[in-house]
Write an enzyme that holds these catalytic residues in place. Structure first.
Site, PDB file in Angstrom:
ATOM      1  N   CYS A  84     -30.886  25.951  -0.359  1.00 49.46           N
ATOM      2  CA  CYS A  84     -31.051  26.159  -1.814  1.00 49.46           C
ATOM      3  C   CYS A  84     -30.176  27.338  -2.270  1.00 49.46           C
ATOM      4  CB  CYS A  84     -32.527  26.339  -2.161  1.00 49.46           C
ATOM      5  SG  CYS A  84     -32.873  26.121  -3.939  1.00 49.46           S
ATOM      6  N   HIS A 192     -34.302  21.066  -0.011  1.00 51.14           N
ATOM      7  CA  HIS A 192     -35.228  21.786   0.861  1.00 51.14           C
ATOM      8  C   HIS A 192     -35.609  20.897   2.042  1.00 51.14           C
ATOM      9  CE1 HIS A 192     -36.127  25.343  -1.656  1.00 51.14           C
ATOM     10  NE2 HIS A 192     -35.801  24.533  -2.635  1.00 51.14           N
ATOM     11  N   GLU A 194     -37.343  21.628   4.572  1.00 49.87           N
ATOM     12  CA  GLU A 194     -38.723  21.896   4.977  1.00 49.87           C
ATOM     13  C   GLU A 194     -39.732  21.147   4.124  1.00 49.87           C
ATOM     14  OE1 GLU A 194     -38.030  24.894   1.698  1.00 49.87           O
ATOM     15  OE2 GLU A 194     -36.832  23.893   3.247  1.00 49.87           O
TER      16      GLU A 194
END
Length: 212
Positions: A84, A192, A194
């Site tokens: 990001c 992202h 994750e």
């Protein structure tokens, strides 16, 4: 902390715990540390730089924590993953707050232009770009191993990288933008991983195994 550590750089501006937990999930045998210690970042085998929020705040926090030189050194010397804002700060400049980046990659980070925020169906697109979107792999890379092309990843951002000089992945949101970039030992993504379910975990596992 050993030399085989994966360091998640803590400058106060990222989704650090989620990133660390995802890395621990894909590499339970490895030591993952969230650290604001520049020396720990320098000693780590590989480095992850997440980021969220405003670019001016992120760059100011990086400097105030004394981490700029450690991040620059990591980007020169070891497997490096930016996430990001951690991708955006690698570039020369951001329109957000007229902010200088680290200058590792050429190019400018720009805000999504209101005039282009129209979907294929004619509906207005909202900014920030938030939610799942497709990433097309524009170059072969070890971090794409076993990930479908295209694949869906999770995004939250209002600014984007438009250059194709280091593009490794592309996404459309009113206009095409660079959703992944790569050069030498650096791989960086606007999305992202994750938060991106199976594809995101696969990318993180590939980063752990990567030997650039």
């Amino acid at each position: 902390m050993g030399d085989a550590t994966i360091a998640v750089v803590d400058y106060g501006m990222g989704n650090l715990r989620s990133v660390a937990k995802a890395l621990e999930h894909v590499a339970p045998e490895r030591e993952v540390v969230v650290t604001a210690d520049a020396e720990a970042v320098m000693r780590a085998e590989r480095v992850v730089v997440p980021g969220q929020g405003a670019m001016p705040d992120c760059m100011a926090a990086l400097d105030s924590c004394g981490l700029r030189e450690a991040v620059l050194a990591a980007a020169r010397e070891k497997p490096f993953l930016g996430i990001c804002i951690g991708q955006q700060m690698l570039f020369e400049h951001s329109e957000e707050g007229d902010t200088a980046g680290l200058g590792i990659f050429p190019g400018t980070v720009r805000r999504f232009p209101a005039a282009r925020m129209v979907g294929a169906d004619g509906a207005r697109l909202k900014v920030p770009h938030m939610g799942w979107n497709m990433v097309r792999q524009t170059v072969a890379h070890p971090l794409w191993r076993d990930i479908p092309d295209p694949a869906r990843f999770y995004f939250v951002h209002s600014y984007f990288v438009g250059t194709d000089a280091c593009m490794a992945g592309s996404t459309d949101y009113g206009l095409p933008f660079t959703s992944a970039c790569a050069r030498d030992n650096i791989f960086a993504v606007q999305f992202h991983p994750e938060k991106s379910a199976r594809a995101g975990l696969a990318l993180l596992a590939n980063f752990i195994a990567w030997r650039p």
